[in-house]
Design a protein around this motif. Structure first.
Motif, mmCIF file in Angstrom:
data_model
loop_
_atom_site.group_PDB
_atom_site.id
_atom_site.type_symbol
_atom_site.label_atom_id
_atom_site.label_comp_id
_atom_site.label_asym_id
_atom_site.label_seq_id
_atom_site.Cartn_x
_atom_site.Cartn_y
_atom_site.Cartn_z
ATOM 1 N N SER A 91 55.581 -3.253 17.561
ATOM 2 C CA SER A 91 54.707 -2.153 18.103
ATOM 3 C C SER A 91 54.420 -1.249 17.818
ATOM 4 N N ASP A 92 54.444 0.090 17.964
ATOM 5 C CA ASP A 92 54.643 1.277 17.166
ATOM 6 C C ASP A 92 55.043 2.633 18.660
ATOM 7 N N THR A 142 62.596 4.261 21.107
ATOM 8 C CA THR A 142 61.964 4.597 19.677
ATOM 9 C C THR A 142 61.358 3.947 19.257
ATOM 10 N N ARG A 143 60.706 4.934 18.394
ATOM 11 C CA ARG A 143 59.894 3.765 17.575
ATOM 12 C C ARG A 143 60.372 2.722 16.970
ATOM 13 N N PHE A 203 55.326 -9.789 20.560
ATOM 14 C CA PHE A 203 56.844 -9.789 21.431
ATOM 15 C C PHE A 203 57.091 -8.581 22.438
ATOM 16 N N PHE A 204 56.333 -7.861 21.990
ATOM 17 C CA PHE A 204 56.424 -5.986 22.959
ATOM 18 C C PHE A 204 55.846 -6.433 24.442
ATOM 19 N N ASP A 205 54.834 -7.621 24.425
ATOM 20 C CA ASP A 205 54.922 -8.007 25.855
ATOM 21 C C ASP A 205 56.342 -9.338 26.675
ATOM 22 N N TYR A 206 56.409 -9.645 25.276
ATOM 23 C CA TYR A 206 57.694 -10.413 25.700
ATOM 24 C C TYR A 206 58.744 -9.643 26.267
ATOM 25 N N LEU A 230 59.384 5.101 26.054
ATOM 26 C CA LEU A 230 58.730 4.924 24.727
ATOM 27 C C LEU A 230 58.666 6.117 23.711
ATOM 28 N N ASP A 231 59.422 6.006 22.549
ATOM 29 C CA ASP A 231 59.469 7.309 22.212
ATOM 30 C C ASP A 231 59.554 8.432 22.459
#
Length: 240
Positions: A140-141, A131-132, A149-152, A221-222
């Protein structure tokens, strides 16, 4: 799966806990110390409206402690995301997701998995919960804007899936051993094991698996149905 990650030297993080069966209907479940559910954190601090706010307040934004907590969060998010996808763990509301003092998330309550869902309706149809507010902790969003960190997180999910896939038979065998146990998670019958095997996508190449994992992240993603399940739990049971 925790053993598999450790054997491979991967930083994906899980917190297994012990269950001591005492009868057909009762058991002693290990307490996980120094943790609180996301729900209880939000209840305890009414001025905190999101998980990101809590991390900022607890670890001080942009400090080394904050970055370490984010890293711990991401490594546990990746570990549990792959677990939730492969084992189809459901009922992932914020009362069933804990946060420890170091920033790791810890999933508890595995009453719904493999083939059963709350109310018998598979409302949580996304591969895993992303979730968001979980994305915000990774800088990220809801759109999945790239960040360190989202790429990680993406890299760890790919590594975790490929590693678990190498041990697919080891995981499937453990599940097969229990298929005549009468547990509700086997209500899907023989399809329960067949579908578990399918989720490993053993016929794909490793390159194709990379695309597969990225598509799982994209569809999580969300996700609207995940958000609606959280809303349903908030309205019906007061879970924030």
């Amino acid at each position: 799966m925790s053993d598999i990650y450790q054997e491979a030297g991967l930083p994906l993080w899980l917190r297994p806990y012990e269950v001591l069966v005492t009868s057909s209907y009762t058991a002693l479940i290990e307490t996980i110390p120094d943790t609180a559910s996301i729900h209880s954190i939000k209840s305890r601090f009414p001025n905190i409206s999101s998980l990101r706010d809590y991390f900022v307040a607890k670890y001080e934004e942009n400090s080394p402690n904050f970055k370490l907590a984010q890293r711990n969060f991401v490594e546990s998010m990746a570990g549990y995301s792959i677990l939730c996808y492969l084992l189809q763990v459901k009922d992932r509301h914020n009362g069933n997701i804990l946060l420890d003092e170091e920033g790791h998330i810890i999933h508890i309550d595995f009453g719904f998995m493999l083939s059963n869902s709350p109310g018998g309706v598979n409302f949580e149809s996304a591969p895993f919960k992303l979730t968001r507010e979980l994305l915000e902790v990774m800088d990220s969003d809801a759109e999945g804007t790239p960040s360190e960190f989202f790429d990680y997180f993406k890299v760890l999910c790919i590594q975790g899936f490929l590693t678990c896939r190498k041990h697919a038979e080891r995981i499937i065998l453990l599940v097969e051993m229990l298929q005549d146990s009468g547990f509700p998670c086997f209500k899907g019958g023989i399809r329960t094991i067949q579908n578990l095997r399918k989720r490993f996508h053993l016929s794909l190449t490793e390159e194709q698996c990379v695309s597969l994992v990225l598509s799982l992240i994209s569809s999580s993603l969300d996700a609207w149905r995940t958000r609606q399940y959280d809303y349903y739990q908030r309205v019906l049971n007061g879970i924030l």
